[in-house]
Scaffold this active site. Sequence first.
Site, PDB file in Angstrom:
ATOM      1  CE1 TYR A  94      -3.622   2.590   0.680  1.00 27.72           C
ATOM      2  CE2 TYR A  94      -2.362   3.244   2.616  1.00 27.72           C
ATOM      3  CZ  TYR A  94      -3.399   3.473   1.723  1.00 27.72           C
ATOM      4  OH  TYR A  94      -4.194   4.579   1.887  1.00 27.72           O
TER       5      TYR A  94
ATOM      6  CG  ASP B 220       5.876   3.810   0.688  1.00 23.64           C
ATOM      7  OD1 ASP B 220       6.196   4.536   1.652  1.00 23.64           O
ATOM      8  OD2 ASP B 220       4.697   3.586   0.359  1.00 23.64           O
TER       9      ASP B 220
ATOM     10  CE  LYS C  99       2.103   4.626   8.200  1.00 25.98           C
ATOM     11  NZ  LYS C  99       0.721   4.602   8.607  1.00 25.98           N
TER      12      LYS C  99
HETATM   13  N1  PLP Z   1       2.951   4.181   2.264  1.00 29.92           N
HETATM   14  C1  PLP Z   1       2.908   3.259   3.231  1.00 29.92           C
HETATM   15  C2  PLP Z   1       3.933   2.167   3.244  1.00 29.92           C
HETATM   16  C3  PLP Z   1       1.932   3.319   4.219  1.00 29.92           C
HETATM   17  O1  PLP Z   1       1.907   2.389   5.175  1.00 29.92           O
HETATM   18  C4  PLP Z   1       0.989   4.373   4.186  1.00 29.92           C
HETATM   19  C5  PLP Z   1      -0.057   4.471   5.207  1.00 29.92           C
HETATM   20  O2  PLP Z   1      -0.273   3.618   6.014  1.00 29.92           O
HETATM   21  C6  PLP Z   1       1.081   5.311   3.157  1.00 29.92           C
HETATM   22  C7  PLP Z   1       2.062   5.195   2.213  1.00 29.92           C
HETATM   23  C8  PLP Z   1       0.103   6.452   3.090  1.00 29.92           C
HETATM   24  O3  PLP Z   1       0.360   7.342   4.123  1.00 29.92           O
HETATM   25  P1  PLP Z   1      -0.784   8.336   4.623  1.00 29.92           P
HETATM   26  O4  PLP Z   1      -1.823   7.519   5.282  1.00 29.92           O
HETATM   27  O5  PLP Z   1      -0.046   9.255   5.566  1.00 29.92           O
HETATM   28  O6  PLP Z   1      -1.279   9.063   3.433  1.00 29.92           O
END
Ligand code: PLP
Length: 426
Positions: free
Chosen positions: A142, A237, A265
């Site tokens: 994700y 990511d 985060k």
């Molecule tokens: N990338 C990863 C690996 C994530 O776990 C998340 C959210 O959990 C995101 C991107 C998206 O982040 P946000 O919820 O701050 O938009």
Amino acid sequence: MSRNSELFERACKVIPGGVNSPVRAFGSVGGTPCFVERAQGPYIWDADGQQYTDYVGSWGPAILGHSDPDVIKAVQEAAVHGLSYGAPTEGEVVLAETLTQMLPSIEQVRLVSSGTEATMSAIRLARGFTGRNTIIKFEGCYHGHADSLLVKAGSGLLTFGNPTSAGVPAEFVAHTLVLDYNNLDAVRDAFKQKGDEIACIIVEPFAGNMNLVRPAPGFLEGLRELCTEYGAVLIFDEVMTGFRVGPQGVQGLTGIRPDLTTLAKVIGGGMPVGAFGGRRDIMQCVAPVGGVYQAGTLSGNPVAVAAGLATLKKLAQPGFYDTLTANTANLIQGLKAAAQEAGVPFTADHQGGLFGIYFSENVPTSLAAVSAGDIERFKQFFHAMLDKGVYFAPSAFEAGFVSVQHTSDITDATVQAAREVFANFK
Ligand code: PLP
């Protein structure tokens, strides 16, 4: 009626599903979500006054535990001066300097307000830099809710049994190639067929959105080699893993240097901060220097940046990650031993302050393996633990989070609760 139920009923009238992010709704485990009133250290309290030991940690940011006094103080001090200016501030410079110092692959960085903005912008940048359109992502990973990334995208979407979102035109994902996580041969084939069309690979270098799934030996190395060979951009990511699995994220653990990294985060300490950064030559393509447009009214928000800086400062203290890892290891070893005593098929994995628990014999290495676990058992476990005052992520497809405040007395109590729950599984 409990106050949680009352609030949920009210919420459902005015907010779709009663929540502002789907997985909060307990959709896959059933029941009424806990409306949180306050949080301190490893604990949260719901609207009915019930205390829980929290292993969600705001889905990652709360690595210091909730309401860390130094972070709260930094926020209060920043807020006194003003909440947002729409002009540059010193704090942003210090945060950018801190990130470039802590993560050597990041030579330049742009701050945003969420992980979604970070990945969406990194993809645009990779396309702008290479002049190519196709992107590779992996099933079960994700990367936020940008259109082109909402294909077979893990956790929230898996939880709701809806692998691709409605409202995303097929044309918008026509350039997104989805491959199996840990299947390097498939990536190699894709490059052989379309190497000159592939702008980037985006990958969760430890996947945390299909529970916790590690990269197979050689997988990330292979991605690195293929991107270098074909002139594609490798994006790690690390929104979830950054400063969570170790002081330099997965890139620090593996020594693999991505071209771009996305973060969020932990770097906001509980406030909305995201970032994307990496190779200077690529970052120089971002506006106003280059032609890849990217912007944000609240980007680099001074109060959020203050929370992030105060958090990162504490992570840099000697022994921080040793304590974090010991806390997580204590929980995981205890849970595994308790399940074994009770004869419950269960296993678990952990790295730094991130963990996965699986109702299966082996640690899964793919989305298919996670899906093959005993999801009904997980639901039973989740509710039984919640009744005992322990709050795990409300989905079998989510990883768990431990903070530096989850000391052994706290994790021992969680293990004891699990022992009682496992005993009733017989
Ligand atoms: N990338 C990863 C690996 C994530 O776990 C998340 C959210 O959990 C995101 C991107 C998206 O982040 P946000 O919820 O701050 O938009």
